[in-house]
Design a protein around this motif. Structure first.
Motif, PDB file in Angstrom:
ATOM      1  N   VAL A 285      80.861 -17.806 -44.410  1.00 37.35           N
ATOM      2  CA  VAL A 285      81.113 -19.181 -43.994  1.00 37.35           C
ATOM      3  C   VAL A 285      79.819 -19.766 -43.445  1.00 37.35           C
ATOM      4  O   VAL A 285      79.101 -19.112 -42.698  1.00 37.35           O
ATOM      5  N   LEU A 286      79.514 -20.997 -43.825  1.00 37.03           N
ATOM      6  CA  LEU A 286      78.334 -21.683 -43.317  1.00 37.03           C
ATOM      7  C   LEU A 286      78.671 -22.420 -42.025  1.00 37.03           C
ATOM      8  O   LEU A 286      79.792 -22.897 -41.852  1.00 37.03           O
TER       9      LEU A 286
ATOM     10  N   VAL B 226      71.464 -23.316 -51.031  1.00 38.82           N
ATOM     11  CA  VAL B 226      72.337 -22.151 -51.126  1.00 38.82           C
ATOM     12  C   VAL B 226      73.417 -22.448 -52.161  1.00 38.82           C
ATOM     13  O   VAL B 226      73.978 -23.546 -52.167  1.00 38.82           O
ATOM     14  N   GLU B 227      73.694 -21.491 -53.024  1.00 40.35           N
ATOM     15  CA  GLU B 227      74.775 -21.667 -53.993  1.00 40.35           C
ATOM     16  C   GLU B 227      76.117 -21.584 -53.271  1.00 40.35           C
ATOM     17  O   GLU B 227      76.349 -20.663 -52.490  1.00 40.35           O
ATOM     18  N   LEU B 228      76.963 -22.560 -53.523  1.00 41.64           N
ATOM     19  CA  LEU B 228      78.281 -22.611 -52.901  1.00 41.64           C
ATOM     20  C   LEU B 228      79.362 -22.410 -53.955  1.00 41.64           C
ATOM     21  O   LEU B 228      79.161 -22.709 -55.128  1.00 41.64           O
ATOM     22  N   GLU B 229      80.487 -21.897 -53.515  1.00 39.85           N
ATOM     23  CA  GLU B 229      81.655 -21.777 -54.392  1.00 39.85           C
ATOM     24  C   GLU B 229      82.896 -22.100 -53.576  1.00 39.85           C
ATOM     25  O   GLU B 229      82.870 -22.096 -52.346  1.00 39.85           O
TER      26      GLU B 229
ATOM     27  N   VAL C 276      82.354 -21.758 -49.462  1.00 48.54           N
ATOM     28  CA  VAL C 276      81.727 -20.563 -48.899  1.00 48.54           C
ATOM     29  C   VAL C 276      80.473 -20.256 -49.718  1.00 48.54           C
ATOM     30  O   VAL C 276      80.288 -20.796 -50.811  1.00 48.54           O
ATOM     31  N   MET C 277      79.625 -19.376 -49.206  1.00 48.70           N
ATOM     32  CA  MET C 277      78.422 -18.990 -49.941  1.00 48.70           C
ATOM     33  C   MET C 277      78.824 -18.156 -51.153  1.00 48.70           C
ATOM     34  O   MET C 277      79.692 -17.279 -51.048  1.00 48.70           O
ATOM     35  N   ALA C 278      78.202 -18.424 -52.288  1.00 48.55           N
ATOM     36  CA  ALA C 278      78.512 -17.689 -53.515  1.00 48.55           C
ATOM     37  C   ALA C 278      78.099 -16.234 -53.352  1.00 48.55           C
ATOM     38  O   ALA C 278      77.060 -15.926 -52.785  1.00 48.55           O
ATOM     39  N   GLY C 279      78.916 -15.350 -53.855  1.00 47.97           N
ATOM     40  CA  GLY C 279      78.623 -13.925 -53.803  1.00 47.97           C
ATOM     41  C   GLY C 279      79.078 -13.269 -52.523  1.00 47.97           C
ATOM     42  O   GLY C 279      79.950 -12.415 -52.523  1.00 47.97           O
TER      43      GLY C 279
ATOM     44  N   ILE D 210      91.266 -20.593 -42.329  1.00 43.83           N
ATOM     45  CA  ILE D 210      90.364 -19.932 -41.388  1.00 43.83           C
ATOM     46  C   ILE D 210      89.246 -19.179 -42.110  1.00 43.83           C
ATOM     47  O   ILE D 210      88.240 -18.848 -41.497  1.00 43.83           O
ATOM     48  N   ASP D 211      89.390 -18.917 -43.404  1.00 44.10           N
ATOM     49  CA  ASP D 211      88.356 -18.197 -44.139  1.00 44.10           C
ATOM     50  C   ASP D 211      87.130 -19.059 -44.419  1.00 44.10           C
ATOM     51  O   ASP D 211      86.028 -18.544 -44.611  1.00 44.10           O
ATOM     52  N   CYS D 212      87.311 -20.379 -44.480  1.00 42.45           N
ATOM     53  CA  CYS D 212      86.181 -21.285 -44.753  1.00 42.45           C
ATOM     54  C   CYS D 212      85.995 -22.317 -43.654  1.00 42.45           C
ATOM     55  O   CYS D 212      85.231 -23.272 -43.825  1.00 42.45           O
TER      56      CYS D 212
END
Length: 106
Positions: free
Chosen positions: A53-54, A14-17, A46-49, A38-40
Protein backbone atom coordinates in the motif's frame (compact mmCIF):
# COMPACT_ATOMS: atom_id res chain seq x y z
CA UNK A 1 36.47 12.37 -9.90
CA UNK A 2 33.43 10.45 -11.12
CA UNK A 3 30.05 12.12 -10.99
CA UNK A 4 27.66 10.55 -8.51
CA UNK A 5 24.01 10.08 -9.29
CA UNK A 6 22.00 12.01 -6.76
CA UNK A 7 18.53 10.55 -6.17
CA UNK A 8 15.62 12.85 -5.58
CA UNK A 9 15.84 15.16 -8.58
CA UNK A 10 13.17 13.20 -10.41
CA UNK A 11 10.28 11.37 -8.85
CA UNK A 12 10.27 7.71 -9.90
CA UNK A 13 7.06 6.38 -11.35
CA UNK A 14 5.80 3.25 -9.62
CA UNK A 15 3.71 0.70 -11.49
CA UNK A 16 0.26 0.44 -9.94
CA UNK A 17 -2.39 -2.24 -10.22
CA UNK A 18 -5.91 -2.66 -8.92
CA UNK A 19 -6.29 -4.08 -5.43
CA UNK A 20 -7.17 -7.76 -5.64
CA UNK A 21 -9.50 -7.58 -2.63
CA UNK A 22 -11.79 -4.77 -3.77
CA UNK A 23 -11.01 -5.08 -7.53
CA UNK A 24 -10.13 -1.37 -7.67
CA UNK A 25 -13.45 -0.15 -6.25
CA UNK A 26 -11.95 0.99 -2.90
CA UNK A 27 -14.83 -0.58 -0.96
CA UNK A 28 -15.88 -4.12 -0.09
CA UNK A 29 -19.37 -5.36 0.64
CA UNK A 30 -20.02 -5.88 4.34
CA UNK A 31 -23.01 -7.68 5.81
CA UNK A 32 -25.41 -4.78 5.30
CA UNK A 33 -23.30 -1.92 3.89
CA UNK A 34 -20.05 -1.20 2.07
CA UNK A 35 -16.80 -0.96 4.07
CA UNK A 36 -13.56 0.79 3.11
CA UNK A 37 -11.06 -1.78 1.83
CA UNK A 38 -8.29 -2.21 4.40
CA UNK A 39 -5.88 -3.88 1.95
CA UNK A 40 -5.49 -0.69 -0.14
CA UNK A 41 -6.56 1.93 2.45
CA UNK A 42 -9.61 2.73 0.38
CA UNK A 43 -7.73 3.80 -2.76
CA UNK A 44 -8.27 0.78 -5.00
CA UNK A 45 -4.57 0.83 -6.02
CA UNK A 46 -1.52 -1.08 -4.78
CA UNK A 47 2.06 -1.40 -6.04
CA UNK A 48 2.37 -3.92 -8.87
CA UNK A 49 4.06 -7.16 -7.90
CA UNK A 50 4.56 -6.53 -4.19
CA UNK A 51 0.94 -5.41 -3.55
CA UNK A 52 2.22 -2.93 -0.95
CA UNK A 53 0.00 0.00 0.00
CA UNK A 54 1.28 3.47 -0.86
CA UNK A 55 1.12 6.38 1.55
CA UNK A 56 -1.58 8.86 0.62
CA UNK A 57 0.84 11.61 -0.48
CA UNK A 58 2.80 9.15 -2.65
CA UNK A 59 -0.44 7.73 -4.05
CA UNK A 60 -1.60 11.19 -5.14
CA UNK A 61 1.68 11.72 -7.00
CA UNK A 62 1.57 8.32 -8.69
CA UNK A 63 -2.06 8.75 -9.72
CA UNK A 64 -1.17 12.14 -11.17
CA UNK A 65 1.56 10.47 -13.27
CA UNK A 66 -0.96 7.87 -14.41
CA UNK A 67 -3.51 10.57 -15.33
CA UNK A 68 -0.94 12.58 -17.28
CA UNK A 69 0.06 9.46 -19.23
CA UNK A 70 -3.59 8.71 -20.02
CA UNK A 71 -4.16 12.30 -21.18
CA UNK A 72 -1.15 12.07 -23.52
CA UNK A 73 -2.51 8.83 -24.99
CA UNK A 74 -5.94 10.45 -25.49
CA UNK A 75 -4.36 13.38 -27.33
CA UNK A 76 -2.50 11.00 -29.64
CA UNK A 77 -5.71 9.11 -30.38
CA UNK A 78 -7.62 12.35 -31.02
CA UNK A 79 -5.13 13.36 -33.70
CA UNK A 80 -6.17 10.36 -35.73
CA UNK A 81 -4.12 7.76 -37.50
CA UNK A 82 -0.81 8.94 -38.84
CA UNK A 83 -0.29 7.32 -42.22
CA UNK A 84 3.23 7.51 -43.61
CA UNK A 85 5.07 6.21 -46.64
CA UNK A 86 3.31 4.99 -49.77
CA UNK A 87 0.02 4.58 -47.91
CA UNK A 88 -0.08 8.34 -47.23
CA UNK A 89 0.25 9.12 -50.94
CA UNK A 90 -2.35 6.49 -51.79
CA UNK A 91 -4.87 7.97 -49.31
CA UNK A 92 -4.58 11.62 -50.31
CA UNK A 93 -6.72 13.09 -53.10
CA UNK A 94 -4.58 13.80 -56.16
CA UNK A 95 -7.51 15.10 -58.28
CA UNK A 96 -6.32 13.14 -61.34
CA UNK A 97 -9.46 11.02 -61.74
CA UNK A 98 -12.70 11.70 -63.56
CA UNK A 99 -14.32 14.93 -62.30
CA UNK A 100 -11.33 15.69 -60.07
CA UNK A 101 -11.68 12.54 -58.02
CA UNK A 102 -8.81 10.49 -56.67
CA UNK A 103 -6.96 8.28 -59.17
CA UNK A 104 -4.73 5.56 -57.71
CA UNK A 105 -3.82 3.68 -60.88
CA UNK A 106 -5.45 0.41 -59.81
Amino acid sequence: MKKAHVPGFRKAQVELEHCSTCKGKAVVQGVSYELVCIDCNGSGWVMAGSRMVLASDELVTQLSFKLQQAQREIEVLKRGPSITGPAAYYQQNNRRGAGGSNYTGD
